[in-house]
Design a protein around this motif. Sequence first.
Motif, PDB file in Angstrom:
ATOM      1  N   TRP A  63       0.969  -1.265   0.065  1.00  0.00           N
ATOM      2  CA  TRP A  63       0.147  -0.024   0.022  1.00  0.00           C
ATOM      3  C   TRP A  63       0.751   1.111  -0.062  1.00  0.00           C
ATOM      4  N   ALA A  64       2.318   1.235   0.164  1.00  0.00           N
ATOM      5  CA  ALA A  64       3.081   2.479  -0.007  1.00  0.00           C
ATOM      6  C   ALA A  64       2.819   3.333  -0.730  1.00  0.00           C
ATOM      7  N   GLY A  65       2.603   4.585  -0.474  1.00  0.00           N
ATOM      8  CA  GLY A  65       2.528   5.605  -1.408  1.00  0.00           C
ATOM      9  C   GLY A  65       0.984   5.886  -1.998  1.00  0.00           C
ATOM     10  N   VAL A  66       0.101   5.035  -1.822  1.00  0.00           N
ATOM     11  CA  VAL A  66      -1.171   5.007  -2.492  1.00  0.00           C
ATOM     12  C   VAL A  66      -2.137   5.765  -1.483  1.00  0.00           C
ATOM     13  N   HIS A  67      -2.684   7.023  -2.053  1.00  0.00           N
ATOM     14  CA  HIS A  67      -3.659   7.973  -1.417  1.00  0.00           C
ATOM     15  C   HIS A  67      -5.064   7.436  -0.991  1.00  0.00           C
ATOM     16  N   GLU A  68      -5.430   7.687   0.334  1.00  0.00           N
ATOM     17  CA  GLU A  68      -6.601   6.904   0.681  1.00  0.00           C
ATOM     18  C   GLU A  68      -7.740   7.301  -0.180  1.00  0.00           C
ATOM     19  N   ASP A  69      -7.890   8.116  -0.841  1.00  0.00           N
ATOM     20  CA  ASP A  69      -9.093   8.549  -1.871  1.00  0.00           C
ATOM     21  C   ASP A  69      -9.338   7.515  -2.885  1.00  0.00           C
ATOM     22  N   GLU A  70      -7.841   6.913  -3.347  1.00  0.00           N
ATOM     23  CA  GLU A  70      -8.137   6.023  -4.333  1.00  0.00           C
ATOM     24  C   GLU A  70      -8.785   4.660  -4.016  1.00  0.00           C
ATOM     25  N   VAL A  71      -8.796   4.323  -2.668  1.00  0.00           N
ATOM     26  CA  VAL A  71      -9.341   2.962  -2.263  1.00  0.00           C
ATOM     27  C   VAL A  71     -10.792   3.108  -2.334  1.00  0.00           C
ATOM     28  N   THR A  72     -11.495   4.142  -2.237  1.00  0.00           N
ATOM     29  CA  THR A  72     -13.045   3.946  -2.422  1.00  0.00           C
ATOM     30  C   THR A  72     -13.526   3.402  -3.510  1.00  0.00           C
ATOM     31  N   GLY A  73     -12.721   3.919  -4.671  1.00  0.00           N
ATOM     32  CA  GLY A  73     -13.299   3.511  -6.115  1.00  0.00           C
ATOM     33  C   GLY A  73     -12.969   2.048  -6.184  1.00  0.00           C
ATOM     34  N   THR A 128      -1.081   5.944   7.928  1.00  0.00           N
ATOM     35  CA  THR A 128      -1.082   7.033   6.964  1.00  0.00           C
ATOM     36  C   THR A 128      -0.464   8.053   7.437  1.00  0.00           C
ATOM     37  N   VAL A 129       0.231   8.969   6.362  1.00  0.00           N
ATOM     38  CA  VAL A 129       0.783  10.214   6.773  1.00  0.00           C
ATOM     39  C   VAL A 129       0.064  10.995   5.724  1.00  0.00           C
ATOM     40  N   GLY A 130      -0.182  12.054   5.856  1.00  0.00           N
ATOM     41  CA  GLY A 130      -0.718  13.225   4.873  1.00  0.00           C
ATOM     42  C   GLY A 130      -1.568  12.421   3.638  1.00  0.00           C
ATOM     43  N   GLY A 131      -2.287  11.581   4.268  1.00  0.00           N
ATOM     44  CA  GLY A 131      -3.509  11.186   3.203  1.00  0.00           C
ATOM     45  C   GLY A 131      -2.986   9.928   2.423  1.00  0.00           C
ATOM     46  N   ARG A 132      -1.522   9.617   2.773  1.00  0.00           N
ATOM     47  CA  ARG A 132      -1.201   8.452   1.928  1.00  0.00           C
ATOM     48  C   ARG A 132      -0.794   7.186   2.930  1.00  0.00           C
ATOM     49  N   PHE A 133      -1.023   5.838   2.444  1.00  0.00           N
ATOM     50  CA  PHE A 133      -0.350   4.782   3.214  1.00  0.00           C
ATOM     51  C   PHE A 133       1.103   4.759   3.086  1.00  0.00           C
ATOM     52  N   THR A 134       1.692   4.591   4.353  1.00  0.00           N
ATOM     53  CA  THR A 134       3.060   4.363   4.499  1.00  0.00           C
ATOM     54  C   THR A 134       3.714   3.181   4.156  1.00  0.00           C
ATOM     55  N   GLY A 135       2.821   1.903   4.000  1.00  0.00           N
ATOM     56  CA  GLY A 135       3.265   0.589   3.850  1.00  0.00           C
ATOM     57  C   GLY A 135       3.495  -0.075   5.113  1.00  0.00           C
ATOM     58  N   ARG A 136       2.974   0.512   6.488  1.00  0.00           N
ATOM     59  CA  ARG A 136       3.241  -0.128   7.531  1.00  0.00           C
ATOM     60  C   ARG A 136       1.981  -0.182   8.253  1.00  0.00           C
ATOM     61  N   VAL A 137       1.847  -1.397   9.302  1.00  0.00           N
ATOM     62  CA  VAL A 137       0.700  -1.526   9.959  1.00  0.00           C
ATOM     63  C   VAL A 137       0.700  -0.760  11.177  1.00  0.00           C
ATOM     64  N   ALA A 138      -0.543   0.152  11.271  1.00  0.00           N
ATOM     65  CA  ALA A 138      -0.589   1.140  12.560  1.00  0.00           C
ATOM     66  C   ALA A 138      -1.443   0.137  13.657  1.00  0.00           C
ATOM     67  N   ARG A 139      -2.129  -0.531  13.391  1.00  0.00           N
ATOM     68  CA  ARG A 139      -2.785  -1.569  14.123  1.00  0.00           C
ATOM     69  C   ARG A 139      -3.100  -3.044  14.000  1.00  0.00           C
ATOM     70  N   HIS A 140      -2.189  -4.001  14.767  1.00  0.00           N
ATOM     71  CA  HIS A 140      -2.344  -5.387  14.277  1.00  0.00           C
ATOM     72  C   HIS A 140      -3.698  -5.799  14.920  1.00  0.00           C
ATOM     73  N   PHE A 141      -4.284  -6.842  14.413  1.00  0.00           N
ATOM     74  CA  PHE A 141      -5.641  -7.026  14.743  1.00  0.00           C
ATOM     75  C   PHE A 141      -5.841  -8.718  14.199  1.00  0.00           C
ATOM     76  N   ASP A 142      -5.790  -9.690  15.215  1.00  0.00           N
ATOM     77  CA  ASP A 142      -6.115 -11.050  14.925  1.00  0.00           C
ATOM     78  C   ASP A 142      -7.260 -11.652  15.303  1.00  0.00           C
ATOM     79  N   GLU A 143      -7.541 -12.863  15.255  1.00  0.00           N
ATOM     80  CA  GLU A 143      -8.491 -13.659  15.410  1.00  0.00           C
ATOM     81  C   GLU A 143      -9.052 -13.409  17.169  1.00  0.00           C
ATOM     82  N   TYR A 144      -8.176 -13.298  17.900  1.00  0.00           N
ATOM     83  CA  TYR A 144      -8.408 -12.892  19.329  1.00  0.00           C
ATOM     84  C   TYR A 144      -8.843 -11.563  19.505  1.00  0.00           C
ATOM     85  N   ASP A 145      -8.083 -10.639  19.001  1.00  0.00           N
ATOM     86  CA  ASP A 145      -8.823  -9.275  18.952  1.00  0.00           C
ATOM     87  C   ASP A 145     -10.055  -9.144  18.551  1.00  0.00           C
TER      88      ASP A 145
END
Length: 220
Positions: A63-73, A128-145
């Motif tokens: 996802w690195a470099g992709v703008h958040e707005d692109e994902v909606t479409g 995300t930074v400045g509306g773009r995805f950085t390529g990193r996970v901000a919050r992990h979330f597994d089956e127990y979460d």
Amino acid sequence: MYSSDPVGAVFFDVDGTLVPGTSSSVHLAGFLGHREELAEAEDAYAAGAVDNRQVSELDAAGWAGVHEDEVTGWLDGLPLVAGITETVAWCRRNGLVPVLATLAWSPVGSHLTDRFGFHTFSGPELETVGGRFTGRVARHFDEYDKRDAALALARELGLPPRACGAVGDSRSDLPLFASVGLSVAFNASPGARGAATVAVDDEDLRGVLPPLSRLLTSPL
């Protein structure tokens, strides 16, 4: 929203359940350019060979470099099972709070919540930074979460776990299945079928309504 206090809640999985035959992440990876690699990683997760953190980090990198707005479409074309609108409406009419409980990224949960009228969603988050995805996970979330978030929401709603149901199809649903009063394996893997209260195979999500109706008659 509800004619009176809710009588229960239903937690719906996304990938493999509302999104049949694939996952929202694999769908989006088709636009991001790492579809094959991610599909292999998800198969390995389903087989228990890798954990969710490994899959999430692999996917997030794409996802690195992709703008958040692109994902909606991209999400507008997400393949979905029939009957979601009607199933959510049935839950609300009958005092059951419809919730998304998923390992899909938060843009997916947010999109489906707004589109179909789910109460809320839980899931992992991309940085995300400045509306773009950085390529990193901000919050992990597994089956127990996923299980813990669902049970925490039930408590907020004043509902005991036995008044709640879960609809899912695979490994990521097993902890939640074991924690609620009713579990429905929908077009599911053998493992999910074996862990569920009931199994339903249908091309329309409304196939889960007969078993979910048990939540309306079960004493709290």
